[in-house]
Design a protein around this motif. Sequence first.
Motif, short mmCIF file in Angstrom:
data_model
loop_
_atom_site.label_atom_id
_atom_site.label_comp_id
_atom_site.label_asym_id
_atom_site.label_seq_id
_atom_site.Cartn_x
_atom_site.Cartn_y
_atom_site.Cartn_z
N GLU A 48 -13.57 -21.56 42.10
CA GLU A 48 -13.39 -22.95 42.53
C GLU A 48 -14.48 -23.43 43.49
OE1 GLU A 48 -11.28 -24.80 41.00
OE2 GLU A 48 -10.81 -22.96 39.91
N LEU A 50 -18.15 -24.41 44.59
CA LEU A 50 -19.32 -24.94 43.88
C LEU A 50 -20.42 -23.88 43.85
CD1 LEU A 50 -19.86 -28.57 45.28
CD2 LEU A 50 -18.76 -27.89 43.13
N SER A 51 -21.07 -23.76 42.71
CA SER A 51 -22.24 -22.87 42.62
C SER A 51 -23.41 -23.57 43.32
CB SER A 51 -22.59 -22.62 41.15
OG SER A 51 -23.08 -23.83 40.58
N GLU A 54 -24.63 -26.38 41.24
CA GLU A 54 -23.81 -27.60 41.32
C GLU A 54 -24.08 -28.35 42.62
OE1 GLU A 54 -19.87 -26.32 38.70
OE2 GLU A 54 -20.11 -25.47 40.71
N ASP A 272 -15.17 -26.68 47.69
CA ASP A 272 -14.61 -26.79 46.33
C ASP A 272 -14.93 -28.14 45.68
OD1 ASP A 272 -12.95 -28.07 48.11
OD2 ASP A 272 -11.07 -27.39 47.21
N GLY A 273 -15.97 -28.78 46.18
CA GLY A 273 -16.55 -29.88 45.42
C GLY A 273 -15.90 -31.23 45.58
N ARG A 274 -15.32 -31.48 46.74
CA ARG A 274 -14.73 -32.80 46.96
C ARG A 274 -15.52 -33.55 48.02
NH1 ARG A 274 -10.78 -29.68 44.86
NH2 ARG A 274 -9.32 -30.80 43.54
N ASP A 286 -13.00 -35.98 43.86
CA ASP A 286 -13.38 -34.72 43.22
C ASP A 286 -14.65 -34.90 42.38
OD1 ASP A 286 -13.42 -32.22 42.14
OD2 ASP A 286 -11.67 -32.48 40.84
N LYS A 288 -16.27 -31.89 41.37
CA LYS A 288 -16.41 -30.64 40.62
C LYS A 288 -15.82 -30.75 39.21
CE LYS A 288 -13.60 -27.43 41.29
NZ LYS A 288 -12.74 -26.58 42.10
N MET A 291 -17.95 -32.76 36.86
CA MET A 291 -19.21 -32.06 36.56
C MET A 291 -18.97 -30.93 35.58
SD MET A 291 -21.72 -31.88 39.86
CE MET A 291 -20.85 -30.59 40.64
N ARG A 292 -17.88 -30.19 35.81
CA ARG A 292 -17.61 -29.04 34.92
C ARG A 292 -17.16 -29.50 33.54
NH1 ARG A 292 -15.51 -24.27 39.04
NH2 ARG A 292 -17.45 -24.29 40.24
#
Length: 334
Positions: A48, A50-51, A54, A272-274, A286, A288, A291-292
Amino acid sequence: MKGGGLKGMLDRANRRIRYLRISITDRCNLRCVYCMPEEGVPHIGHAEVLSYEEILRIVRVMAGKGITKVRLTGGEPLVRRGVAGLVRDMAAVDGIQDLSLTTNGVLLASMADELRDAGVGRINVSLDSLDPDRFRRITRGGELRAVLDGLDAAGEAGFSPIKLNVVPIRGLNDDEVERFAALTIDKPYHVRFIEFMPIGARAMWDESKVVSSAEVRESMAGLGALEAVESGVDDGPALLYRLPGAAGVIGFISPLTDHFCGLCNRLRLTADGRLRPCLFSDDEVDLKAPMRAGCTDERICALVDAALDSKPDGHGIAAGYKKKYKRTMSRIGG
Ligand code: SAM
């Protein structure tokens, strides 16, 4: 680092947003009593988080919209493997002019040089006690020596100024204010006192533990009269002063007693991308999931605009002390 969106993004309150704080991990190698509850907080699962790819994509898109300034935080940013590589790639993003990092300093001694080489321009170190036993108690097990070595290494690596963030809490460390302030006499540090905010280990917070900036200032009166210093572009809401003849600077950041939301120029990105438009509002957008699911950069732009539109005019914490937030500071990125 080059170029730069000169305009920045305007929010509904006409604030120009140029600054993104990114929590690259929710994990921390300390467990400060006022930041995390004793039982800890559940970690975000690895998948969960972000890489780096990302995170870089979001930074590229937001730099295109006018973000020029990025601060990496956490959790503890230095516990995430490969952070210097992330810094290097981020420093190369067109438009990013200012890259900084907030750390507890525990791992800084071995990483200061590579972070500086990679492109970190400025560093903030959080430190709430200069007494080893108390430091251990506040951080639930940390070693003060490691942080002091980290500060030395940061100085040798060429970071200047080095900012120290101190949160004075009544009955915990407020008797050390003068000692912290006195550090600035010989060292070129910016020692910044931050009012204890009602977020994090909520069981510990109550209004009586807040030491206002006015009180902090009073308790260092014995060191001499403070002279006002003009704030630099990266000082945000800190009011700056200098002790007579001192090498360093003292700053006061007063989220509770000085309503500075009108100057807020930042958005936050959680691990976690928020996108979180305000520290004190659980409203998040959000990035993430879209994007995913393969969304375009234009879609990310639209989501950033939605976050901007929901940025509140003010944090309202004076009225909402009792409010419980879904995330602790370690999960938002302080
Ligand atoms: N691990 C890094 C560090 O220690 O600097 C970055 C994350 S930490 C959450 C960022 C900052 O948030 C620290 O300076 C910490 O003192 C501050 N902080 C956490 N909870 C706070 C609170 N309730 N009030 C004021 N500052 C707080």
